[in-house]
Structure formats: structure tokens, C-alpha cells
Design an enzyme around this catalytic site. Structure first.
Site, PDB file in Angstrom:
ATOM      1  N   HIS A   1      47.538  46.577  31.201  1.00  0.00           N
ATOM      2  CA  HIS A   1      47.669  45.463  30.264  1.00  0.00           C
ATOM      3  C   HIS A   1      48.484  44.333  30.868  1.00  0.00           C
ATOM      4  CE1 HIS A   1      51.941  46.282  29.147  1.00  0.00           C
ATOM      5  NE2 HIS A   1      51.610  47.549  29.274  1.00  0.00           N
TER       6      HIS A   1
ATOM      7  N   CYS B   1      52.679  52.740  31.000  1.00  0.00           N
ATOM      8  CA  CYS B   1      51.478  51.932  31.213  1.00  0.00           C
ATOM      9  C   CYS B   1      51.652  51.065  32.459  1.00  0.00           C
ATOM     10  CB  CYS B   1      51.214  51.053  29.999  1.00  0.00           C
ATOM     11  SG  CYS B   1      50.664  51.993  28.557  1.00  0.00           S
TER      12      CYS B   1
END
Length: 566
Positions: free
Chosen positions: A468, A487
Site C-alpha cells: 500500500h 504490510c
């Protein structure tokens, strides 16, 4: 009389040959005869097979451990191979080594240049034995007529080939959950046929090298890493340097120790006689830091001192474990794929054998690691919500909310109940909530201040991680970027999205750019899902140099132990 002469020299020869071999432990059974001297070397062809038979039986009875305490790669393959030869010697004839034996020992002696340990291939025992056999002394004459010695050499050479072939093909460390190779072991017949075919060639020595070389990965990353190991070995293998204290009180004394250390590896030249000046010491520290891919501030901080104290063997082991990681990949990867190297903080997008996009990334901190995995990216979402993971909600956010009820507003968070409805924060008794009772989901609203930024790339995995954007883009400038909760934050998120839809007739790039400009929340399904691999390589060959990365998760330590490196 001649027989007595050999008997008198038996102890001397045995001590020379077995100096590096371990003594038999109490569980060992049926030790083969240590020595049998023939009168004429032409008798070896008759006697050596008996000793090979004994030696193979000894290995089977001794839990596959050979006399030098090294475990045989595949005793069944050894037995099968020698059944095809009538247990006759294949690496020598009539008391003379075949050319293939010299080639095989060369590969054993230089196994470290492929990230392997020579000790695993009977290097010490073979070096001692070959030294005896090739010697001009009386001991050498006796050794060349020793059927037992020739049998041991032969079986060790054969085992070394089989073991090296297996290690180059499948790796030394055991198969793990992300290993992409479907095969993990050679059959007995394949190993045997591989060696027999090489030995039957007109130039068996060259054929041995070709057979082993063909088993190695063909990836450019593997070739570059292996190629850059050789000059590194040539520069540092023979060097020895002093260790530096991690803490000290006598600054002038430490400075002198630091000078001596940098001089030992050629990072500082004291010929001018001014190296004790701190300002002039910095360039030497920077030179070391740049060579070993560290933040080059010219200061001897804790990490720099730790790196200065590492031995050549430790750096070699780091390269070795990364070569082994390459061997866990299949013979080829798909035409298109995304490859994230976690310790390098880098994402690469590959297409048709070329890197078409490279981006800096931020990965999980050591306490919240980015997992190693294989998956396929299926879609990306513009202006996504961030559903806060349970562990973050209860460990980090709940204490902050108790201290400051405005925390939720400041972080643009909303509270979602069990049925998916929004819950007003003031209706909740936050002091009664805990990790054992937290019936809510915290969700961060979309927008530029969202922790996920304005784009999220999804792929199936059990860890609930994804790629992301981020609202903290300044962090991409950091040298150390193990900062996330697991992440992977991608600096070039926009270029990645545009690539993923470049051939998609359903979604034009102009449309996606327009949606982004208007702040529209949309999910774009990728027409051709793309494989993604999250991997861990702490050493690489890049731009014709060896590049090391920090072992941020301690994965190298685990793999070194599995591979036998200290």
C-alpha cells in the site's frame, strides 16, 4: 622383510592419514580394516572391492556417518552406484589417481566459492589421504599400495560428488514453507547415472565440472552473487584483524585501536602519518561503511563496530545462506511477477526477464515482521479504509484512547460494532475493554491522512498483509526502513497501479487517474492476476559488487545454523 618394513611404518602412516578423523564412538559397529598393503599395485583391483564392500557396510551400520564424522549424503545411492561397478574403484587404477579425482578435489577445496562448506565433502580427510598418495616418501609408497586407503578415498570422492550435486540443485538447508521447487531430492539411480556418465567421458575431469555446474540456478541474481564472492574471498580470506570493544572509557586508546583495525583491511592509509586526527579518520570509516552497505556517517557507532568485528568467515556464511535461498526457487519464474526483498527494502516488478519497475519499500519492524510468502495479486483499491488489526487495536490504540478520548478523532478512526454498524465512542466504557474482550473493529476513514495512503494492493495470504501507499512518505528517505506493522509500503505505488492495468481494456489509465483526482473509492480487479513473492536476501551481487543488507529479522542466524556454519 619387506612386509615387516611396512608393518613398522604402519603407525606413522595411519597417524598422518587419520589425524583429522574422529575416533570411533561407542555405538559404531564393524569398523572396516584400517590397512592392507599389497605387494604389487596391480593387486589393488582385486583387493579394493573387498574394502569398499566393508566400508559401505560400516556406513550403513554407523547411522550413515563416515569415518571422518561426516554424514553420507545417500548411502542407498552409494551402494547402488558401486553395485554397477562391482564395488571396484572409479577414481583410481593401479595405485594412480584418475584425472577426474584431481578435478573433484579441486571442486571440494573451492566449495566455499559456491557457498558450500568444504568440510561437508570430506575435505580434510581427502587432503590428508591425497597428500600421502602423492608423496615421494616411504610412507607415500606404502599408501599407494594400501587397498583400504584407496577404498576410503573412492567412497569419499563418490559421496562428495553426490552430496555436492544435491546441495547445488536443492540447497543445503531443508525445504521450507515458501520453497517453490517441487522436487527436493535426486533418486539413487539418477545420482549414480550422473556420476557414471561424467566419468565415462573423454575428459572426465571437465565433465565432472560441467555436471555440477548444470545443477546450479540460472538466475542472474545467483550468478552475480556467486561471481562477486570470488573477489571478496581474494581480498579478505587471508586477512586477520583485531576486535574492537563495544564500550570504552579511554577515547584516545580506542581511536588507536580503530585506526589499527581500518589499516588491517586497507580502509585507512597511515603513510601520511596523520591518521590519529579524528577528522582524517572519518574517511576510512566511511570507506568501510560504503563497502558493507551501511549508513556512511563516518562515525564508529555500535552497528559499525559490530560490522568491523565480523570475521571473513561470517561474511562468507552470509553469502552462503543467500546462495542457498536462490536454490529454493524453481528453474524459472513466471513471465510477470512482483518480487519484494525485505532486508533490501526494495520491490521489483519483472516482465519478460527484465525489471520494468523498481521501488523503495518500507517493511515490518522486527517485532511485527513482514512474512515471507508466495501469492497472487488480484486487485487494488483506491482510497481504502484501514481495518485496524486486532493486535494493534488492543495493544497500541486502546491505551491511547483511554488517555485521550479525542484520539479517535485525531486519527480519523470510527468504531464498528459486531453487526457492521458505526458505534459512537462515548457510548463505550473503554476502561472495561481488554485483549480478552474487545467486540469492536476500529476503522480508519479513507483520505490522504489514512495510514494506507490512497491505494492498497491486495493478495491472498493468511497474515492479512498487503502492499500500500502511506501517509508518511518522508520515511522512504530513511536508510533503515523496517518500520511498519507488517504490510509493505510502496513508494512507487502509482507506477505499480498503472502497470497492472496497462493492457486492461476495462480500465484505462486516464479513467483511473480521473478517479484518483476526484477522490473516488473504487476497487480495480486485475485482469491477469500477478504472482508476488516476499523474500529475504541479505546479500546480493549488484552493479559488479557484493552488497550486504542488515539481517533485520535474524533469519540468517537460523539458516546458518541449519547449514552448519558457525
Amino acid at each position: 622383510m619387506k612386509y615387516r618394513f611396512f608393518r613398522d611404518n604402519q603407525l606413522r602412516t595411519a597417524v598422518a592419514f587419520f589425524a583429522l578423523l574422529s575416533l570411533f564412538s561407542c555405538h559404531r559397529k564393524r569398523a572396516p580394516r584400517e590397512r592392507e598393503i599389497v605387494k604389487d599395485v596391480r593387486q589393488l583391483s582385486e583387493v579394493v572391492p573387498e574394502h569398499i564392500t566393508e566400508y559401505l557396510e560400516f556406513i550403513a551400520d554407523n547411522e550413515n556417518i563416515m569415518e571422518d564424522s561426516v554424514r553420507a549424503q545417500d548411502p542407498a545411492a552409494l551402494t547402488y552406484f558401486y553395485q554397477q561397478t562391482g564395488n571396484g574403484a572409479v577414481w583410481s587404477s593401479n595405485g594412480v589417481l584418475n584425472p577426474a579425482a584431481d578435478s573433484m578435489f579441486f571442486f571440494i577445496d573451492h566449495a566455499d566459492e559456491s557457498g558450500l562448506r568444504p568440510a561437508d565433502y570430506h575435505a580434510a580427510a581427502l587432503k590428508t589421504a591425497l597428500g600421502l598418495i602423492k608423496g615421494d616418501s616411504e610412507d607415500g609408497e606404502a599408501a599407494r599400495k594400501d587397498a583400504s586407503l584407496w577404498a576410503r578415498v573412492d567412497v569419499m570422492m563418490t559421496d562428495a560428488f553426490m552430496k555436492m550435486a544435491s546441495h547445488l540443485r536443492f540447497g543445503v538447508a531443508p525445504k521450507d514453507s515458501i520453497t517453490l521447487r517441487k522436487d527436493s531430492i535426486f533418486t539413487d539411480t539418477l545420482l549414480s547415472d550422473m556420476l557414471r556418465t561424467a566419468l565415462m567421458q573423454d575428459n572426465p575431469g571437465a565433465a565432472i565440472g560441467e555436471a555440477l555446474g548444470e545443477l546450479e540456478p540460472t538466475y542472474e541474481g545467483y550468478r552475480q552473487l556467486k561471481a562477486q564472492l570470488r573477489p571478496f574471498k581474494a581480498k579478505y580470506a587471508a586477512m586477520h584483524w583485531d576486535s574492537l570493544p563495544l564500550s570504552y572509557t579511554d577515547t584516545p586508546a580506542f581511536r588507536q585501536q580503530l585506526i589499527n583495525r581500518l589499516v588491517q583491511t586497507g580502509h585507512l592509509d597511515t603513510a601520511g602519518g596523520h591518521s590519529t586526527d579524528t577528522a582524517l579518520l572519518k574517511p576510512g570509516i566511511r570507506l568501510f561503511q560504503r563497502e558493507f552497505n551501511m549508513y556512511d556517517d563516518g562515525l564508529a557507532g555500535k552497528k559499525t563496530i559490530q560490522a568491523l568485528n565480523r570475521s571473513y568467515t561470517d561474511w562468507l556464511a552470509q553469502v552462503a545462506v543467500n546462495l542457498d535461498r536462490w536454490r529454493k526457487l524453481p528453474d524459472s519464474l513466471p513471465d510477470r511477477y512482483i518480487f519484494v526483498n525485505i532486508p533490501a527494502y526494495r520491490m521489483e516488478l519483472w516482465d519478460s526477464g527484465q525489471v520494468v519497475l523498481e521501488s523503495r519499500v518500507i517493511v515490518g519492524a522486527p517485532r511485527t515482521r513482514t512474512p515471507l510468502l508466495n501469492s497472487r495479486m488480484t486487485n487494488f483499491v483506491m482510497y481504502p479504509y484501514w481495518r485496524v488489526p486486532f493486535s494493534i487495536a488492543v495493544k497500541e490504540m486502546l491505551p491511547a484512547i483511554r488517555k485521550d478520548r479525542e484520539y479517535l478523532v485525531k486519527k480519523n478512526l470510527e468504531v464498528i460494532g459486531k453487526s457492521g454498524e458505526a458505534v459512537h465512542p462515548d457510548s463505550i466504557n473503554w476502561d472495561k475493554l481488554s485483549k480478552n474482550y474487545f467486540p469492536y473493529v476500529l476503522r480508519q476513514m479513507d483520505g490522504v491522512e489514512n495510514s494506507l495512503g490512497i491505494m492498497k494492493f491486495n493478495f491472498m495470504n493468511k497474515y492479512s498483509v498487503y502492499l500500500h501507499d502511506t501517509n508518511s512518505r518522508g520515511l522512504f528517505k530513511n536508510a533503515y526502513r523496517a518500520l511498519s506493522h507488517g504490510c509493505v509500503r510502496v513508494q512507487q505505488w502509482d507506477s505499480l497501479a498503472m502497470y497492472l492495468i496497462k493492457d486492461d481494456s476495462r480500465h484505462s489509465r486516464d479513467s483511473v487517474r480521473a478517479w484518483l483526482a476526484r477522490g473516488e473509492k473504487k476497487q480495480i480487479d486485475i485482469q491477469r492476476s500477478i504472482p508476488i513473492y516476499l523474500r529475504y536476501f541479505t546479500a546480493e551481487g549488484r552493479n559488479d559488487k557484493l552488497v550486504f543488507h542488515e539481517d533485520i529479522y535474524g533469519e540468517d542466524k537460523v539458516l546458518k545454523k541449519l547449514m552448519g556454519w558457525k
